[in-house]
Design a protein around this motif. Structure first.
Motif, PDB file in Angstrom:
ATOM      1  N   GLY A  11       0.791  -1.225   0.000  1.00  0.00           N
ATOM      2  CA  GLY A  11       0.000   0.000   0.000  1.00  0.00           C
ATOM      3  C   GLY A  11       0.816   1.264   0.000  1.00  0.00           C
ATOM      4  N   PRO A  12       0.118   2.415   0.010  1.00  0.00           N
ATOM      5  CA  PRO A  12       0.787   3.701  -0.102  1.00  0.00           C
ATOM      6  C   PRO A  12       1.580   4.060   1.142  1.00  0.00           C
ATOM      7  N   ARG A  13       2.610   4.844   0.920  1.00  0.00           N
ATOM      8  CA  ARG A  13       3.384   5.437   2.011  1.00  0.00           C
ATOM      9  C   ARG A  13       3.286   6.936   1.841  1.00  0.00           C
ATOM     10  N   LEU A  14       3.022   7.629   2.878  1.00  0.00           N
ATOM     11  CA  LEU A  14       2.777   9.062   2.810  1.00  0.00           C
ATOM     12  C   LEU A  14       4.086   9.832   2.895  1.00  0.00           C
ATOM     13  N   GLY A  15       4.682  10.090   1.756  1.00  0.00           N
ATOM     14  CA  GLY A  15       5.917  10.873   1.704  1.00  0.00           C
ATOM     15  C   GLY A  15       6.991  10.264   2.576  1.00  0.00           C
ATOM     16  N   ASP A  16       7.799  11.097   3.169  1.00  0.00           N
ATOM     17  CA  ASP A  16       8.882  10.623   4.022  1.00  0.00           C
ATOM     18  C   ASP A  16       8.495  10.561   5.486  1.00  0.00           C
ATOM     19  N   THR A  17       7.347  11.099   5.814  1.00  0.00           N
ATOM     20  CA  THR A  17       6.959  11.141   7.217  1.00  0.00           C
ATOM     21  C   THR A  17       5.513  10.719   7.348  1.00  0.00           C
ATOM     22  N   ALA A  18       5.187  10.129   8.459  1.00  0.00           N
ATOM     23  CA  ALA A  18       3.801   9.793   8.753  1.00  0.00           C
ATOM     24  C   ALA A  18       3.076  11.055   9.179  1.00  0.00           C
ATOM     25  N   PRO A  19       1.756  11.106   8.996  1.00  0.00           N
ATOM     26  CA  PRO A  19       1.027  12.273   9.484  1.00  0.00           C
ATOM     27  C   PRO A  19       1.352  12.522  10.949  1.00  0.00           C
ATOM     28  N   GLY A  20       1.631  13.770  11.271  1.00  0.00           N
ATOM     29  CA  GLY A  20       2.013  14.134  12.626  1.00  0.00           C
ATOM     30  C   GLY A  20       3.520  14.086  12.852  1.00  0.00           C
ATOM     31  N   GLY A  21       4.258  13.482  11.933  1.00  0.00           N
ATOM     32  CA  GLY A  21       5.713  13.418  12.061  1.00  0.00           C
ATOM     33  C   GLY A  21       6.347  14.704  11.577  1.00  0.00           C
ATOM     34  N   PRO A  22       7.661  14.813  11.730  1.00  0.00           N
ATOM     35  CA  PRO A  22       8.334  16.035  11.279  1.00  0.00           C
ATOM     36  C   PRO A  22       8.278  16.147   9.759  1.00  0.00           C
ATOM     37  N   PRO A  23       8.120  17.357   9.249  1.00  0.00           N
ATOM     38  CA  PRO A  23       8.073  17.525   7.794  1.00  0.00           C
ATOM     39  C   PRO A  23       9.449  17.334   7.170  1.00  0.00           C
ATOM     40  N   PRO A  24       9.474  17.017   5.886  1.00  0.00           N
ATOM     41  CA  PRO A  24      10.755  16.933   5.180  1.00  0.00           C
ATOM     42  C   PRO A  24      11.430  18.305   5.153  1.00  0.00           C
ATOM     43  N   SER A  25      12.673  18.336   4.767  1.00  0.00           N
ATOM     44  CA  SER A  25      13.434  19.576   4.702  1.00  0.00           C
ATOM     45  C   SER A  25      13.489  20.076   3.262  1.00  0.00           C
ATOM     46  N   VAL A  26      13.127  21.344   3.062  1.00  0.00           N
ATOM     47  CA  VAL A  26      13.217  22.000   1.762  1.00  0.00           C
ATOM     48  C   VAL A  26      13.950  23.320   1.977  1.00  0.00           C
ATOM     49  N   PRO A  27      15.075  23.524   1.302  1.00  0.00           N
ATOM     50  CA  PRO A  27      15.844  24.754   1.508  1.00  0.00           C
ATOM     51  C   PRO A  27      14.992  26.005   1.309  1.00  0.00           C
ATOM     52  N   ASP A  28      15.162  26.952   2.213  1.00  0.00           N
ATOM     53  CA  ASP A  28      14.524  28.265   2.171  1.00  0.00           C
ATOM     54  C   ASP A  28      13.023  28.241   2.435  1.00  0.00           C
ATOM     55  N   TYR A  29      12.481  27.116   2.892  1.00  0.00           N
ATOM     56  CA  TYR A  29      11.054  27.024   3.206  1.00  0.00           C
ATOM     57  C   TYR A  29      10.844  26.328   4.533  1.00  0.00           C
ATOM     58  N   GLU A  30       9.836  26.797   5.261  1.00  0.00           N
ATOM     59  CA  GLU A  30       9.360  26.120   6.459  1.00  0.00           C
ATOM     60  C   GLU A  30       8.064  25.418   6.087  1.00  0.00           C
ATOM     61  N   LEU A  31       8.035  24.097   6.179  1.00  0.00           N
ATOM     62  CA  LEU A  31       6.823  23.350   5.878  1.00  0.00           C
ATOM     63  C   LEU A  31       5.929  23.390   7.106  1.00  0.00           C
ATOM     64  N   LEU A  32       4.732  23.961   6.948  1.00  0.00           N
ATOM     65  CA  LEU A  32       3.853  24.231   8.076  1.00  0.00           C
ATOM     66  C   LEU A  32       2.845  23.127   8.347  1.00  0.00           C
ATOM     67  N   ASP A  33       2.237  22.610   7.274  1.00  0.00           N
ATOM     68  CA  ASP A  33       1.154  21.647   7.467  1.00  0.00           C
ATOM     69  C   ASP A  33       0.946  20.862   6.183  1.00  0.00           C
ATOM     70  N   ARG A  34       0.669  19.586   6.306  1.00  0.00           N
ATOM     71  CA  ARG A  34       0.338  18.756   5.141  1.00  0.00           C
ATOM     72  C   ARG A  34      -1.090  19.126   4.741  1.00  0.00           C
ATOM     73  N   ILE A  35      -1.269  19.566   3.488  1.00  0.00           N
ATOM     74  CA  ILE A  35      -2.589  20.000   3.033  1.00  0.00           C
ATOM     75  C   ILE A  35      -3.163  19.107   1.944  1.00  0.00           C
ATOM     76  N   GLY A  36      -2.406  18.107   1.512  1.00  0.00           N
ATOM     77  CA  GLY A  36      -2.907  17.181   0.500  1.00  0.00           C
ATOM     78  C   GLY A  36      -2.068  15.931   0.436  1.00  0.00           C
ATOM     79  N   ILE A  37      -2.728  14.828   0.080  1.00  0.00           N
ATOM     80  CA  ILE A  37      -2.043  13.562  -0.075  1.00  0.00           C
ATOM     81  C   ILE A  37      -2.480  12.996  -1.413  1.00  0.00           C
ATOM     82  N   GLY A  38      -1.500  12.686  -2.251  1.00  0.00           N
ATOM     83  CA  GLY A  38      -1.807  12.150  -3.570  1.00  0.00           C
ATOM     84  C   GLY A  38      -1.126  10.823  -3.804  1.00  0.00           C
ATOM     85  N   ALA A  39      -1.328  10.284  -4.995  1.00  0.00           N
ATOM     86  CA  ALA A  39      -0.755   8.991  -5.340  1.00  0.00           C
ATOM     87  C   ALA A  39       0.764   9.019  -5.327  1.00  0.00           C
TER      88      ALA A  39
END
Length: 186
Positions: A11-39
């Protein structure tokens, strides 16, 4: 050939982190909240170093059974980035990047309008619809993307005239992709 599913066995895996886990790192951005989950990945609400709000999609290698479809998706978004800026019915891709060590790529997009109201309300402040400028106070809990799904959930049936307008916008956007040798895989 297109694989029948982008998900690994089990089955699917939700990105690199489970909901509620720490967000991934993206240079120059603070990831605030997961707003969508896709295929193929998760979409995050993010704030840039200048205070602008964007949507960032994280596409994890772990979401694919093999390297080839992951690399195909990365190459496709690289090709789409300049094309996205040339058609009014396509989301604008503002930046594409990759985190090899963590096993994902990401792309920064314009943020969808807030479904809240004609004027956006953020922590007591009201701003005209323009999420490309810094907002004084922002509560990610109050942000709801203005999507067709949201419209159907809140209004019920969409009037025929609007369906025709949306359908025509989608067909011109798809034609634009095809003219540039790209295929939308949804």
């Amino acid at each position: 050939a297109q694989p029948s599913t982008p998900f690994p066995p089990g089955g699917p895996r939700l990105g690199d982190t489970a909901p509620g886990g720490p967000p991934p790192s993206v240079p120059d951005y603070e990831l605030l909240d997961r707003i969508g989950i896709g295929a193929y990945g998760d979409v995050w609400l993010a704030r840039g170093t200048l205070g602008t709000y964007r949507a960032i999609k994280i596409v994890s290698r772990r979401s694919f059974e093999h390297d080839q479809p992951f690399e195909r998706e990365f190459k496709g978004i690289q090709r789409f980035e300049p094309i996205s800026l040339t058609h009014e019915s396509q989301v604008k891709i503002l930046h594409v990047g990759r985190n090899e060590d963590a096993g994902y790529f990401y792309y920064v997009m314009e943020l969808a309008d807030n479904a809240g109201s004609e004027k956006e309300k953020w922590g007591g402040w009201e701003k005209e619809k323009s999420l490309s400028i810094p907002l004084p106070i922002f509560s990610s809990a109050g942000y709801v993307p203005h999507t067709l799904k949201h419209e159907v959930q809140t209004r019920g049936r969409v009037p025929v005239e609007e369906c025709v307008r949306i359908g025509l916008a989608l067909t011109t956007a798809l034609a634009h992709l095809h003219e540039h040798g790209l295929i939308h895989r949804d």
